[in-house]
Design a protein around this motif. Structure first.
Motif, short mmCIF file in Angstrom:
data_model
loop_
_atom_site.label_atom_id
_atom_site.label_comp_id
_atom_site.label_asym_id
_atom_site.label_seq_id
_atom_site.Cartn_x
_atom_site.Cartn_y
_atom_site.Cartn_z
N GLN A 162 10.72 18.12 -9.39
CA GLN A 162 9.41 17.79 -9.91
C GLN A 162 8.72 16.51 -9.37
OE1 GLN A 162 11.13 15.74 -13.54
NE2 GLN A 162 9.21 15.75 -14.62
N ILE A 163 9.57 15.37 -8.86
CA ILE A 163 9.01 14.37 -8.48
C ILE A 163 8.94 14.29 -7.00
CG2 ILE A 163 9.26 12.71 -10.39
CD1 ILE A 163 11.76 11.42 -8.88
N ALA A 164 9.55 15.12 -6.26
CA ALA A 164 9.47 15.10 -4.65
C ALA A 164 8.17 15.02 -3.96
CB ALA A 164 10.24 16.13 -4.14
N PRO A 165 7.90 14.33 -3.19
CA PRO A 165 6.29 14.14 -2.89
C PRO A 165 5.67 15.49 -2.28
CG PRO A 165 7.57 12.46 -1.89
CD PRO A 165 8.74 13.21 -2.57
N TYR A 166 6.52 16.36 -1.22
CA TYR A 166 6.18 17.57 -0.93
C TYR A 166 7.15 18.34 -1.57
CZ TYR A 166 3.32 15.41 2.79
OH TYR A 166 2.41 14.65 3.46
N LYS A 167 6.61 19.47 -2.20
CA LYS A 167 7.78 20.75 -2.76
C LYS A 167 8.03 21.70 -1.80
CE LYS A 167 6.32 18.78 -6.53
NZ LYS A 167 6.90 17.55 -6.90
N VAL A 168 7.27 21.79 -0.71
CA VAL A 168 7.54 23.06 0.31
C VAL A 168 6.96 22.32 1.59
CG1 VAL A 168 7.33 25.36 1.01
CG2 VAL A 168 7.17 24.68 -1.51
N VAL A 222 2.07 7.78 -2.33
CA VAL A 222 1.20 7.93 -3.44
C VAL A 222 1.55 9.49 -4.19
CG1 VAL A 222 -0.66 9.33 -2.04
CG2 VAL A 222 -1.15 7.94 -3.90
N GLU A 223 2.13 10.24 -3.47
CA GLU A 223 2.44 11.59 -4.32
C GLU A 223 3.73 11.30 -5.20
OE1 GLU A 223 0.81 14.26 -4.26
OE2 GLU A 223 -0.39 14.14 -2.52
N ASP A 271 0.85 -1.01 0.12
CA ASP A 271 0.08 0.06 -0.06
C ASP A 271 0.61 1.14 -0.14
OD1 ASP A 271 -2.25 -1.53 0.30
OD2 ASP A 271 -2.24 -1.45 2.40
N PHE A 272 0.63 2.01 -0.77
CA PHE A 272 1.49 3.56 -0.96
C PHE A 272 0.70 4.41 -0.03
CE2 PHE A 272 4.61 2.82 -4.19
CZ PHE A 272 4.36 1.94 -4.63
N GLY A 273 1.47 4.85 0.90
CA GLY A 273 1.05 6.07 1.94
C GLY A 273 0.96 7.26 1.37
#
Ligand code: GAP
Length: 455
Positions: free
Chosen positions: A357-363, A44-45, A38-40
Motif C-alpha cells: 500500500q505504501i511502496a513507492p513503485y508497486k511494479v 514523493v511517492e 527535498d523529496f525525490g
C-alpha cells in the motif's frame, strides 16, 4: 536472517535515500539550506502514500471527520491568541568559551535541567559544555521557534506575519465556518495535512527533525465531559493506524507527558513513540486541548466560537482532542522499519520491506535483456500497467542486479518478459519478499498483480 545492526540503519538509510532518489538535502549545490529536505521521485511517492493512508483512515472511512486545507499565512493575532508568541519557546544556552549553542534539554541530564528551568530554579554553574568541557554556560535565553516574515513592502511591526508552527490553528479559526457549512453535530473532527515551520535550534537525525515539514493533524470537537474518554479512544485508534502502516508493535509505545512538560495548551498529552535507530522518539502527539484554543480566539477576535445543542438548548465552548503526527517523520519511521539485509550469493541483499500500500513503485517491468525482440513487448506490457499502478521500467544490466535494485527501493513485484513470452504471451511475476516466481498470461496480468498487492 537479519544482518543490519539497528544503529547502522540510520546511516545506511541516509545514503540509500540520496543515492536512489528518496530524499536530497535542500539546495545541496549551495552547501545545503540547514535542516530542509527535498523529496525525490521515490520519496514523493512514499510520503504521498503515507499521507493518503492517513487521509483514508481519518476522513474517508469515517462518518464524523471532514477535511480542511487552511492558508499557511494567517493574521498575526492568531499566534498571540494561540499562545505561541508567548510560549512556543526553547531555552537556549551558549558556552562563553567555545561559543557553541545548545538547547537545555540537549545538555547532559537534560530532562532534569528542563524541570529546573520550568520551575525557575535552573543553575548551570556546575554543568560542563558538551563541546569543550568548560563550565561556562550562559543563563538560558528564551528562543521563539516561529519564523517571522513581513507581508507587503514595508518591514515594520504592523506587517509581521509568522510561518505557522502547527496546522491546527486554521481549524480553530474555521470552527464555525465548517460547523455551519456541514451542519455537523458534536462530536466531529476536522482533519488537515499541510506544511509547518519551526526554527529548530538543534535539528537533525536526517528528516526526523527539520525546519520545514508536513503535519497531519485532526481536531476532534466534543462535549467537555466526553473529552477524557475520546482521548483514550483516539490513542487506541492512532496506535492501530501506525501498526497497519507496517510499524512493528514492539517498536511502538505510548508515553504520557508529565504535567510540567505538556505544551501550554494541553490538559493531557500522550506521545506515540517509535524506536528509531537512534532511540525511542516522539512520532505523534495526542492532546486534550480542552476549550483553550476556541476560548482564546473568542477573546482575541471578539467572535464567539460556541456550539449550540438544539436538543438540549445548551450553548457551550466545545473541548478538543487533537491527534498530531508528522508526515516526514512517519515516512522516516516506515523506512527504518522496512530496512532489512540478508546474505545472498552476491553478498548482501538489501530490501525495503514496505507494505504494498505504501511502496513507492508497486511494479517494475523488466525485459530479460535489452534484446530488440523483447523490448517492444516489455514496453507494451508497461503501457498496460501504467494506468493501474505506479510502476517503473528497467532494461539495463543483468536481470539479477535489476531485481536487487528493485528490492532496495521496496518494489513488491517485478514482471519479467523473456523469449518464451514471445511464444506463449505469458510473463513472470517475481515477489520481492519470497523471491518466488509464477507465470501468468499477459491478459490476466492486471488482476493477478492487483490480487497479489492486496494480499
Ligand atoms: N498541533 C500540535 C503539535 O504541533 P507537536 O507534538 O509539536 O504537536 C506534532 O507536533 C508532530 O509533528 C510531532 O509528533 C512530529 O511528528 C511532527 N514534528 C514536530 N516538529 C517537527 C520537526 N521539527 N520536524 C519534523 N516533524 C516534526
Amino acid at each position: 536472517m537479519k544482518t543490519a545492526l539497528r544503529e547502522d540503519v540510520a546511516e545506511k538509510l541516509t545514503s540509500l535515500a540520496k543515492r536512489r532518489g528518496f530524499v536530497f538535502p535542500s539546495s545541496e549545490i549551495y552547501g545545503g539550506a540547514g535542516a530542509t529536505w527535498d523529496f525525490g521521485p521515490l520519496g514523493v511517492e512514499l510520503k504521498r502514500n503515507v499521507k493518503d493512508a492517513w487521509w483514508r483512515a481519518m476522513v474517508q472511512y469515517r462518518d464524523d471527520v471532514v477535511g480542511l486545507d487552511g492558508a499557511i499565512l494567517m493574521h498575526p493575532r492568531v499566534w498571540e491568541a494561540s499562545g505561541h508568541v508567548e510560549n512556543f519557546i526553547d531555552p537556549l544556552v551558549e558556552c562563553r568559551n567555545c561559543r557553541h549553542r545548545f538547547r537545555v534539554d540537549d545538555l547532559p541530564k537534560g530532562d532534569e535541567l528542563m524541570d529546573a528551568w520550568r520551575s525557575k530554579r535552573l543553575d548551570l554553574s556546575d554543568t560542563a559544555c558538551p563541546n569543550c568541557g568548560e563550565r561556562k554556560l550562559t543563563d538560558p535565553r528564551r528562543f521563539n521557534l516561529m519564523f517571522k516574515t513581513f507581508v507587503g513592502p514595508v518591514e515594520d511591526e504592523a506587517a509581521v506575519a509568522w510561518l505557522r508552527p502547527e496546522t491546527a490553528q486554521a481549524v480553530y479559526v474555521n470552527f464555525e465556518n465548517v460547523q455551519q457549512a456541514t451542519r455537523r453535530r458534536l462530536p466531529f473532527g476536522i482533519a488537515q495535512i499541510g506544511k509547518a515551520f519551526r526554527n529548530e535550534i538543534t535539528p537533525g537525525n536526517f528528516i526526523f527533525r527539520s525546519r520545514e515539514f508536513e503535519q497531519m493533524e485532526m481536531q476532534y470537537f466534543c462535549r467537555p465531559d466526553d473529552a477524557p474518554r475520546l482521548f483514550e479512544e483516539w490513542k487506541a485508534e492512532r496506535m492501530r493506524w501506525h501498526r497497519e502502516l507496517g510499524l512493528p508493535a514492539e517498536r511502538l509505545r505510548f508515553r504520557e507527558h508529565a504535567e510540567n512538560e505538556r505544551a501550554h495548551y494541553a490538559a493531557a498529552a500522550t506521545d506515540v513513540e517509535f524506536e528509531f535507530p537512534f532511540g525511542w522518539k516522539e512520532l505523534e502527539g495526542i492532546h486534550n486541548r480542552t476549550d483553550y484554543d476556541l476560548r482564546r480566539h473568542t477573546e482575541y477576535s471578539g467572535k464567539k466560537l460556541e456550539y449550540f445543542d438544539d436538543t438540549t438548548s445548551e450553548r457551550f465552548v466545545p473541548y478538543v482532542v487533537e491527534t498530531a503526527v508528522g508526515a516526514d517523520r512517519t515516512t522516516y519511521a516506515v523506512m527504518c522499519a522496512a530496512y532489512d539485509e540478508e546474505p545472498d550469493k552476491e553478498g548482501i541483499r538489501v530490501v525495503l520491506r514496505f507494505r504494498p500500500q505504501i511502496a513507492p513503485y508497486k511494479v517494475a517491468v523488466l525485459p530479460l535483456s535489452k534484446n530488440e525482440r523483447l523490448v517492444p513487448t516489455a514496453r507494451e506490457v508497461w503501457a498496460q500497467l501504467r494506468p493501474n499502478f505506479i510502476s517503473t521500467y528497467d532494461e539495463t544490466q543483468a536481470i539479477g542486479r535489476r531485481y536487487r535494485r528493485q528490492d532496495e527501493i521496496g518494489t513488491p513485484l517485478c514482471v519479467t518478459i523473456d523469449f518464451e513470452t514471445l511464444e506463449d504471451r505469458q510473463v513472470t511475476i517475481r515477489d520481492r519478499d519470497s523471491m518466488a516466481q509464477i507465470r501468468v498470461p499477459i491478459v490476466e496480468l492486471v488482476p493477478a498483480l492487483t490480487e497479489k498487492l492486496r494480499a
